[in-house]
Design a protein around this motif. Structure first.
Motif, PDB file in Angstrom:
ATOM      1  N   GLU A 269      32.732  36.878  38.153  1.00  0.00           N
ATOM      2  CA  GLU A 269      33.403  38.150  38.419  1.00  0.00           C
ATOM      3  C   GLU A 269      33.958  38.747  37.133  1.00  0.00           C
ATOM      4  O   GLU A 269      34.624  38.065  36.352  1.00  0.00           O
ATOM      5  CB  GLU A 269      34.548  37.967  39.411  1.00  0.00           C
ATOM      6  N   LYS A 274      41.145  38.276  39.814  1.00  0.00           N
ATOM      7  CA  LYS A 274      40.246  37.536  40.695  1.00  0.00           C
ATOM      8  C   LYS A 274      40.353  38.139  42.100  1.00  0.00           C
ATOM      9  O   LYS A 274      41.407  38.083  42.721  1.00  0.00           O
ATOM     10  CB  LYS A 274      40.632  36.061  40.743  1.00  0.00           C
ATOM     11  N   ASN A 277      36.811  35.474  44.727  1.00  0.00           N
ATOM     12  CA  ASN A 277      36.709  34.027  44.919  1.00  0.00           C
ATOM     13  C   ASN A 277      36.745  33.637  46.394  1.00  0.00           C
ATOM     14  O   ASN A 277      35.992  32.779  46.840  1.00  0.00           O
ATOM     15  CB  ASN A 277      37.783  33.284  44.124  1.00  0.00           C
ATOM     16  N   HIS A 294      35.791  33.538  37.092  1.00  0.00           N
ATOM     17  CA  HIS A 294      36.210  34.868  36.654  1.00  0.00           C
ATOM     18  C   HIS A 294      36.069  34.934  35.138  1.00  0.00           C
ATOM     19  O   HIS A 294      36.118  33.899  34.453  1.00  0.00           O
ATOM     20  CB  HIS A 294      37.659  35.140  37.074  1.00  0.00           C
TER      21      HIS A 294
END
Length: 302
Positions: A269, A274, A277, A294
């Motif tokens: 990502e 974040k 997740n 991330h």
């Protein structure tokens, strides 16, 4: 095994976002300068110092989110040809850039056109978006269909286990209160309108026309889009989907499942926080052959 690059969208702004990356390299400096020049907005000032109402405003937030996404992407090592790209809502424009469908300048231009159209419509009515946690899209749709707000509110994003619902505040607040009474956790998103709802309807044609000013190429790499939840590579179809994006549900669950079908196992990502997740975990926890990271989990040298 393919790597999946996911770009986050707006809705979780914080003052100071992007400060650690904006001028880290010449590439990131160029990206922020380009975004500033083409938008006419001092995005460094708003991102780093606020105030929060200015940061939340979609004409500012969308450009800032895009600058952060593209800056992070510019710092990655060279990626393999089998990399898959997708982005959530405005993050999709970062995916278009990464896949080779848009140049840097046209990416910023497209985001500016989109954000200005969305802002103009949002000023005409008081609307917003709320996250509803621990519900599937079908479960939320069933609850909504049985309420008095079934024709007034829309499910904006199918985020696997957390849904987003949007509409006018006068309808949204009482419906969300009903959800709380039923035991569901609901949280307001920091956005200035109801994106991906019928409220944005007249913006679709406006955006389609505005996109005549940018060049959309056939992607060089795999691109999965929000509206279809599928891989797309036809420039005219991409343009149509970008325009329909304003009123269509972000089919994030289907998009992730498409990535897995295409061999995606490593999910990275890019974005300020974040946010994906839990969606990855909800989609893929039955399997043991995937992992999520991330950008901030990586180590890089500048």
């Amino acid at each position: 095994m393919s790597k999946v690059i996911m770009f986050s969208g707006q809705g979780r702004p914080v003052i100071g976002m992007g400060k650690t990356i904006a001028d880290t390299t010449q590439k990131t400096k160029d990206i922020w300068d380009c975004a500033t020049d083409l938008s006419g907005i001092d995005i460094r000032k708003i991102a780093f110092k606020g105030p929060m109402p200015k940061l939340i405003e979609t004409t500012n937030q969308q450009v800032i989110v895009t600058a952060i996404n593209l800056s992070m992407f510019s710092m990655l090592e060279e990626l393999k040809d089998d990399t898959i790209y997708l982005g959530h809502s405005v993050g999709e424009f970062s995916a278009l850039y990464a896949s080779g469908a848009l140049s840097l300048e046209d990416t910023i231009k497209a985001v500016v056109y989109r954000s200005q159209i969305m802002h103009k419509i949002s000023c005409e009515c008081k609307a917003g978006m709320y996250v509803v946690k621990d519900l599937s899209k079908n479960e939320l749709a069933n609850i909504l269909s049985c309420s008095e707000f079934s024709e007034k509110l829309d499910i904006c994003c199918d985020n696997v286990n957390h849904q987003v619902i949007g509409g006018e505040i006068k309808d949204l607040k009482p419906f969300c209160n009903e959800l709380r009474c039923q035991g569901y956790e609901v949280a307001k998103l920091d956005v200035s309108g109801a994106w991906h709802t019928k409220i944005m309807s007249r913006g679709c044609d406006e955006l389609y026309d505005a996109l005549k000013e940018v060049t959309i190429n056939k992607p060089k790499y795999s691109l999965v889009m929000n509206v279809s939840g599928k891989e797309e590579n036809n420039p005219e179809q991409i343009k149509t989907l970008i325009s329909k994006h304003l009123i269509s549900t972000v089919e994030w669950k289907s998009s992730l499942e498409t990535c897995r079908e295409k061999g995606g196992r490593e999910f990275l990502e890019l974005g300020n926080k974040k946010t994906f997740n839990s969606t990855c975990e909800s989609c893929f926890s039955p399997f043991s052959d995937w992992n999520y990271k991330h950008f901030n989990d990586l180590k890089w040298e500048v």
